[in-house]
Design a protein around this motif. Structure first.
Motif, PDB file in Angstrom:
ATOM      1  N   SER A 209     -13.295   9.211  36.348  1.00 32.59           N
ATOM      2  CA  SER A 209     -13.230   9.142  38.219  1.00 32.59           C
ATOM      3  C   SER A 209     -12.337  10.772  38.484  1.00 32.59           C
ATOM      4  O   SER A 209     -12.935  10.842  39.846  1.00 32.59           O
ATOM      5  CB  SER A 209     -12.541   7.473  38.212  1.00 32.59           C
ATOM      6  N   VAL A 235     -16.860   0.496  36.308  1.00 29.79           N
ATOM      7  CA  VAL A 235     -16.195   0.087  37.021  1.00 29.79           C
ATOM      8  C   VAL A 235     -15.886  -1.157  36.891  1.00 29.79           C
ATOM      9  O   VAL A 235     -14.919  -2.034  36.772  1.00 29.79           O
ATOM     10  CB  VAL A 235     -17.264  -0.113  38.124  1.00 29.79           C
ATOM     11  N   ILE A 238     -12.470  -0.390  34.345  1.00 28.94           N
ATOM     12  CA  ILE A 238     -11.439  -0.442  36.116  1.00 28.94           C
ATOM     13  C   ILE A 238     -11.393  -1.777  35.782  1.00 28.94           C
ATOM     14  O   ILE A 238     -10.329  -2.051  36.258  1.00 28.94           O
ATOM     15  CB  ILE A 238     -12.101   0.673  36.397  1.00 28.94           C
ATOM     16  N   ALA A 242      -7.659  -3.761  35.376  1.00 29.65           N
ATOM     17  CA  ALA A 242      -6.379  -3.863  36.452  1.00 29.65           C
ATOM     18  C   ALA A 242      -6.581  -4.941  36.476  1.00 29.65           C
ATOM     19  O   ALA A 242      -5.339  -6.107  36.710  1.00 29.65           O
ATOM     20  CB  ALA A 242      -7.230  -3.770  37.730  1.00 29.65           C
ATOM     21  N   GLU A 243      -7.617  -6.944  35.864  1.00 34.94           N
ATOM     22  CA  GLU A 243      -6.892  -7.882  35.620  1.00 34.94           C
ATOM     23  C   GLU A 243      -6.192  -8.318  34.745  1.00 34.94           C
ATOM     24  O   GLU A 243      -5.503  -8.712  34.542  1.00 34.94           O
ATOM     25  CB  GLU A 243      -8.404  -8.353  35.504  1.00 34.94           C
ATOM     26  N   GLU A 245      -3.886  -6.278  33.055  1.00 33.72           N
ATOM     27  CA  GLU A 245      -2.096  -5.441  34.102  1.00 33.72           C
ATOM     28  C   GLU A 245      -1.826  -6.443  34.722  1.00 33.72           C
ATOM     29  O   GLU A 245      -0.637  -7.072  34.638  1.00 33.72           O
ATOM     30  CB  GLU A 245      -2.249  -4.366  34.769  1.00 33.72           C
ATOM     31  N   ARG A 246      -2.785  -7.465  35.453  1.00 36.44           N
ATOM     32  CA  ARG A 246      -2.306  -8.769  36.066  1.00 36.44           C
ATOM     33  C   ARG A 246      -1.810  -9.674  35.777  1.00 36.44           C
ATOM     34  O   ARG A 246      -0.513 -10.520  36.080  1.00 36.44           O
ATOM     35  CB  ARG A 246      -3.337  -9.092  37.273  1.00 36.44           C
ATOM     36  N   MET A 249       0.863  -9.008  33.500  1.00 38.43           N
ATOM     37  CA  MET A 249       2.240  -8.547  34.219  1.00 38.43           C
ATOM     38  C   MET A 249       2.951 -10.487  35.146  1.00 38.43           C
ATOM     39  O   MET A 249       3.978 -10.898  34.984  1.00 38.43           O
ATOM     40  CB  MET A 249       2.067  -8.101  36.192  1.00 38.43           C
ATOM     41  N   SER A 320       7.326  -0.773  36.946  1.00 33.84           N
ATOM     42  CA  SER A 320       6.285  -0.566  37.866  1.00 33.84           C
ATOM     43  C   SER A 320       6.004   0.392  37.834  1.00 33.84           C
ATOM     44  O   SER A 320       4.423   1.396  37.883  1.00 33.84           O
ATOM     45  CB  SER A 320       5.861  -1.598  39.022  1.00 33.84           C
ATOM     46  N   GLN A 324       2.476   2.860  37.004  1.00 34.08           N
ATOM     47  CA  GLN A 324       1.851   3.788  37.358  1.00 34.08           C
ATOM     48  C   GLN A 324       1.481   5.223  37.216  1.00 34.08           C
ATOM     49  O   GLN A 324       0.090   6.029  36.907  1.00 34.08           O
ATOM     50  CB  GLN A 324       1.496   3.708  39.330  1.00 34.08           C
TER      51      GLN A 324
ATOM     52  N   VAL B 235     -15.090   4.158  43.174  1.00 34.89           N
ATOM     53  CA  VAL B 235     -14.072   3.637  42.539  1.00 34.89           C
ATOM     54  C   VAL B 235     -12.809   4.016  43.013  1.00 34.89           C
ATOM     55  O   VAL B 235     -12.154   3.247  42.411  1.00 34.89           O
ATOM     56  CB  VAL B 235     -14.632   4.699  40.889  1.00 34.89           C
ATOM     57  N   ILE B 238     -11.360   0.452  44.490  1.00 38.48           N
ATOM     58  CA  ILE B 238     -10.664   0.168  43.168  1.00 38.48           C
ATOM     59  C   ILE B 238      -9.776   0.103  42.452  1.00 38.48           C
ATOM     60  O   ILE B 238      -8.703  -0.240  42.425  1.00 38.48           O
ATOM     61  CB  ILE B 238     -12.153  -0.341  42.958  1.00 38.48           C
ATOM     62  N   THR B 239      -9.486   1.612  42.180  1.00 39.18           N
ATOM     63  CA  THR B 239      -8.107   1.908  41.988  1.00 39.18           C
ATOM     64  C   THR B 239      -7.081   2.140  43.005  1.00 39.18           C
ATOM     65  O   THR B 239      -5.949   1.254  42.303  1.00 39.18           O
ATOM     66  CB  THR B 239      -8.423   3.258  41.509  1.00 39.18           C
ATOM     67  N   ALA B 242      -6.103  -2.065  42.879  1.00 42.60           N
ATOM     68  CA  ALA B 242      -5.575  -2.193  42.340  1.00 42.60           C
ATOM     69  C   ALA B 242      -4.004  -1.570  42.028  1.00 42.60           C
ATOM     70  O   ALA B 242      -2.903  -2.660  41.603  1.00 42.60           O
ATOM     71  CB  ALA B 242      -6.083  -1.845  41.089  1.00 42.60           C
ATOM     72  N   GLU B 243      -4.182  -0.967  43.143  1.00 44.38           N
ATOM     73  CA  GLU B 243      -2.627  -0.388  42.862  1.00 44.38           C
ATOM     74  C   GLU B 243      -1.950  -1.256  43.900  1.00 44.38           C
ATOM     75  O   GLU B 243      -0.445  -1.311  43.570  1.00 44.38           O
ATOM     76  CB  GLU B 243      -2.751   1.655  42.524  1.00 44.38           C
ATOM     77  N   GLU B 245      -2.232  -3.812  44.943  1.00 45.94           N
ATOM     78  CA  GLU B 245      -2.320  -4.902  44.391  1.00 45.94           C
ATOM     79  C   GLU B 245      -1.099  -5.159  43.680  1.00 45.94           C
ATOM     80  O   GLU B 245       0.283  -5.752  43.764  1.00 45.94           O
ATOM     81  CB  GLU B 245      -2.341  -5.784  43.799  1.00 45.94           C
ATOM     82  N   ARG B 246      -0.776  -4.053  42.608  1.00 41.53           N
ATOM     83  CA  ARG B 246       0.604  -4.108  42.084  1.00 41.53           C
ATOM     84  C   ARG B 246       1.861  -3.868  42.189  1.00 41.53           C
ATOM     85  O   ARG B 246       2.979  -4.597  42.209  1.00 41.53           O
ATOM     86  CB  ARG B 246       0.595  -3.169  41.151  1.00 41.53           C
ATOM     87  N   ASN B 247       2.123  -2.930  43.426  1.00 42.82           N
ATOM     88  CA  ASN B 247       3.036  -2.642  44.121  1.00 42.82           C
ATOM     89  C   ASN B 247       3.652  -3.695  44.877  1.00 42.82           C
ATOM     90  O   ASN B 247       4.862  -4.243  44.900  1.00 42.82           O
ATOM     91  CB  ASN B 247       3.032  -1.380  45.063  1.00 42.82           C
ATOM     92  N   MET B 249       3.062  -6.929  43.654  1.00 44.04           N
ATOM     93  CA  MET B 249       3.484  -7.409  42.722  1.00 44.04           C
ATOM     94  C   MET B 249       4.712  -7.582  42.602  1.00 44.04           C
ATOM     95  O   MET B 249       6.037  -8.406  41.863  1.00 44.04           O
ATOM     96  CB  MET B 249       2.662  -7.436  41.810  1.00 44.04           C
ATOM     97  N   ASP B 255       3.587   3.008  49.000  1.00 46.79           N
ATOM     98  CA  ASP B 255       2.520   3.207  48.295  1.00 46.79           C
ATOM     99  C   ASP B 255       3.437   5.129  47.267  1.00 46.79           C
ATOM    100  O   ASP B 255       3.548   5.949  48.309  1.00 46.79           O
ATOM    101  CB  ASP B 255       0.953   4.282  48.813  1.00 46.79           C
ATOM    102  N   GLN B 324      -6.848 -14.503  41.563  1.00 44.66           N
ATOM    103  CA  GLN B 324      -8.247 -13.664  41.462  1.00 44.66           C
ATOM    104  C   GLN B 324      -9.523 -14.139  41.053  1.00 44.66           C
ATOM    105  O   GLN B 324     -10.193 -13.969  41.781  1.00 44.66           O
ATOM    106  CB  GLN B 324      -7.724 -13.865  39.266  1.00 44.66           C
TER     107      GLN B 324
END
Lengths: 432, 432
Positions: A209, A235, A238, A242-243, A245-246, A249, A320, A324, B235, B238-239, B242-243, B245-247, B249, B255, B324
């Motif tokens: 990426s 893909v 990645i 992400a899944e 990680e969720r 968490m 978090s 990152q 890509v 998607i990244t 995911a970021e 979503e983490r933020n 959560m 950002d 999910q």
């Protein structure tokens, strides 16, 4: 399906994209799915099986004979074939491999089975088009014609020397635009990014990426070209990361989905709930130590949720942010010392604002003066310490090889909760 | 850099990949970076600027004249050019666009500026190679030669009719392997997946990863081919998702990254911390209502953390599982009724195990019998209700157009905490 109307099924599925058919199959049980699959041409069948989610596919494959799996594997690229073989028992796997008629494919698959699934070697496919440095464009096109049968999608033609060492790449566009007699050595690009077989899938994903690559060649330590990894596999990596990680968490162990069985869901959830409950029970015993203080001033108990929730929130935020920057190492250039200094500064500001707010609330609603000061002081220190732990824990976890996202999970949160309580009651004990 | 040794810098950066140079620039301040950039050839400069993180790029661009930005934009694909233009003020943007010498590029850029950044139209690039259905392979190769100058990377040749309507695609591999006089209409594949301009970037990412596509054509509602989206953009999407979503959560607004300023970090973190503190303060007032009970039996306070932590953990787990399956709609086929039934069953099992565990602990450590029963009962109901809310909230949030991951964030967690307390104290109040 229940009526088993063969012609109707065949007709309605003709021309539908295999990815759509596999979505459709999620709604069927294994027996019905197999019935439908058997009606389809074997290339389509192979593509559908390849598209299924891993856990569903494992269930499906149980109802297949080794001979049928061999037929499926024959239609797939070596990397996808290996993914399927890895889901079988050792005995079945041997039977399937023995049945593969194409000896080159068999050798490729045996070669790939050696690698762990989560390194570059385990992600790569052996199918690729390579051209010798000394060939002309015409020779190269002929070789593409020959090799293209095995290769589903041509990304680049990789250029190698006589020992098979990777030298560079030449794009199909360039080959089309070049004159027939041009030598590959005159048109290839020598600055090529490659990965080595032992690199982790995270590293591969990061490299692809970062450099916006659609495919990356894989070489061994001697620089010999062994395979290629395409972006679609990355893909998936990645998305899976992400899944994962969720799940970490949220305190879910393993890879479960809503449509898994009640038993699987419980198994994934109970362990961390139990950790939380044990933490809660230790909290109970801990608060019990201060029973005397609580009996004198009941209001101490009122602020337990405030202290704990704030400590938890601050800790998760801090982790978090660190998680990152661990994922994008380029982002943070500063030293550990500078890093912690900044965290401390942010924590002091947050701590001051929150403590003053709570003090103000307490004044306005007629809270007891002494206790109000204690609560605000405790809150300030809890913010400070939770920030520090939230920052340091993921860095340490990462150093010793664990997923840093664990720091946002229930184990660390529970520890944080206990620490918050300890600070609060210690200050209460000192000042009351 | 500080010595301003021009030759040394130029020499050492020659041949280095632009993505690596942009990583290097993160360590410099804006002035030094500009100095280094100005020494490089303008194509390399354009690629580096394109590679930078959005917020850093915005800072960089402030030190550039519109003329210099025009030069950069001239070297980029239309989609990347538009991303940069979107970061400028309206006046600067006009100046830059006026300076573009290639009128086709100017028209493309003006066309793309119309779309929102987070829909397919905003992600697509106008540069692509299209061929008319009635052409021969020779005509097509000539057209590729002509169009290829503007197109950095050829994925597929898209086949259109005389009105520009997308009919299918033909791969470069197929064109190379075909005979010169073959007509495109004989070798093209008509089953092609495309997206429409108004589709959200999430949908585009889902489609591309579902069908394992490297590039997808974008059409308007009439089916006319307007552009293409390549996998590298997806890509990034998607990244970023995911970021994001983490933020959400972790209760971080917006950002931010670790190397942002102390002020930015505080601004991103304080709002949710304040929500948590308000929740904690309401908890304090709520517990205050039961002061009388607490004064009689202080031990009630001991179990506040246990009840709250478990409620929080159960809620986050439940939401995470639903989030999910909302992201992969194919996974869950069942009805809402069946879904909730299953959630309830899992909750009952978890609730029973945890309640019995706590009851056992209490017995073993000599806890007061009556209170032990109350704590276990409350815990059971908290698990049940937190499971239900954790499941329903993300579904509702999703229905009204919010990000369902919000359900795992601090706002809902705070509400859950309060509810857990309410259940506990209500049962205490009833039974003591």
């Amino acid at each position: 399906v229940n009526g088993r109307d063969v012609e109707f099924i065949q007709q309605s599925l003709t021309g539908i994209n295999p990815a759509d058919i596999s979505t459709l199959l999620y709604e069927f049980n294994a027996e019905d799915s197999k019935y439908v699959l058997d009606l389809l041409p074997s290339e389509v069948k192979a593509e559908i099986i390849n598209d299924l989610d891993e856990d569903i596919r494992e269930r499906f494959l149980k109802s297949f004979e080794p001979g049928e799996i061999t037929e499926i594997v024959n239609h797939l690229d070596s990397d996808d074939a290996v993914d399927i073989l890895n889901e079988l028992s050792v005995k079945e796997r041997e039977e399937v491999i023995a049945g593969i008629d194409n000896s080159e494919k068999e050798a490729n698959i045996l070669d790939l089975l050696r690698y762990e699934e989560d390194v570059a070697g385990g992600l790569m496919a052996k199918e690729l088009i390579k051209a010798n440095l000394n060939w002309t464009v015409v020779q190269c096109i002929e070789e593409i014609r020959r090799q293209a049968e095995n290769v589903q999608k041509v990304y680049s033609v990789y250029v190698v020397d006589n020992e098979g060492k990777l030298l560079g790449r030449v794009s199909l566009k360039r080959i089309i635009l070049a004159d027939d007699k041009t030598k590959i050595s005159d048109i290839y690009e020598s600055d090529i990014i490659s990965v080595e077989t032992y690199m982790s899938e995270e590293e591969v994903a990061q490299i692809m990426s970062k450099y916006d690559l659609d495919a990356v060649p894989v070489v061994n330590v001697q620089g010999k070209l062994l395979g290629r990894i395409t972006i679609d596999d990355v893909v998936d990596v990645i998305t899976e990361l992400a899944e994962e990680e969720r799940n970490i968490m949220s305190g879910i162990a393993g890879d479960v989905e809503e449509d898994d069985s009640v038993w699987d869901l419980t198994k994934a959830r109970l362990p961390w709930l139990i950790v939380g409950v044990i933490g809660g029970f230790i909290s109970a015993k801990f608060i019990g130590v201060f029973e005397e203080e609580l009996m004198r001033i009941t209001a101490i108990a009122f602020f337990i949720p405030l202290i704990q929730a704030t400590g938890g929130n601050v800790g998760i935020q801090s982790s978090s942010i660190v998680v990152q920057s661990l994922a994008n190492p380029s982002v943070f250039g500063g030293s550990m010392f500078k890093r912690l200094g900044k965290v401390l500064l942010v924590a002091i500001i947050n701590g001051l604002v929150l403590s003053l707010m709570v003090y103000g609330f307490n004044l306005l609603t007629g809270g007891e003066g002494n206790l109000s000061i204690i609560v605000s002081m405790a809150l300030f220190f809890v913010v400070l310490i939770a920030s520090f732990l939230g920052t340091v824990t993921p860095i340490l976890l990462n150093k010793v090889g664990f997923n840093p996202a664990l720091a946002s999970g229930p184990f660390i949160t529970t520890t944080n909760d206990l620490l918050g309580l300890a600070i609060y009651f210690y200050i209460v004990h000192l000042l009351i």
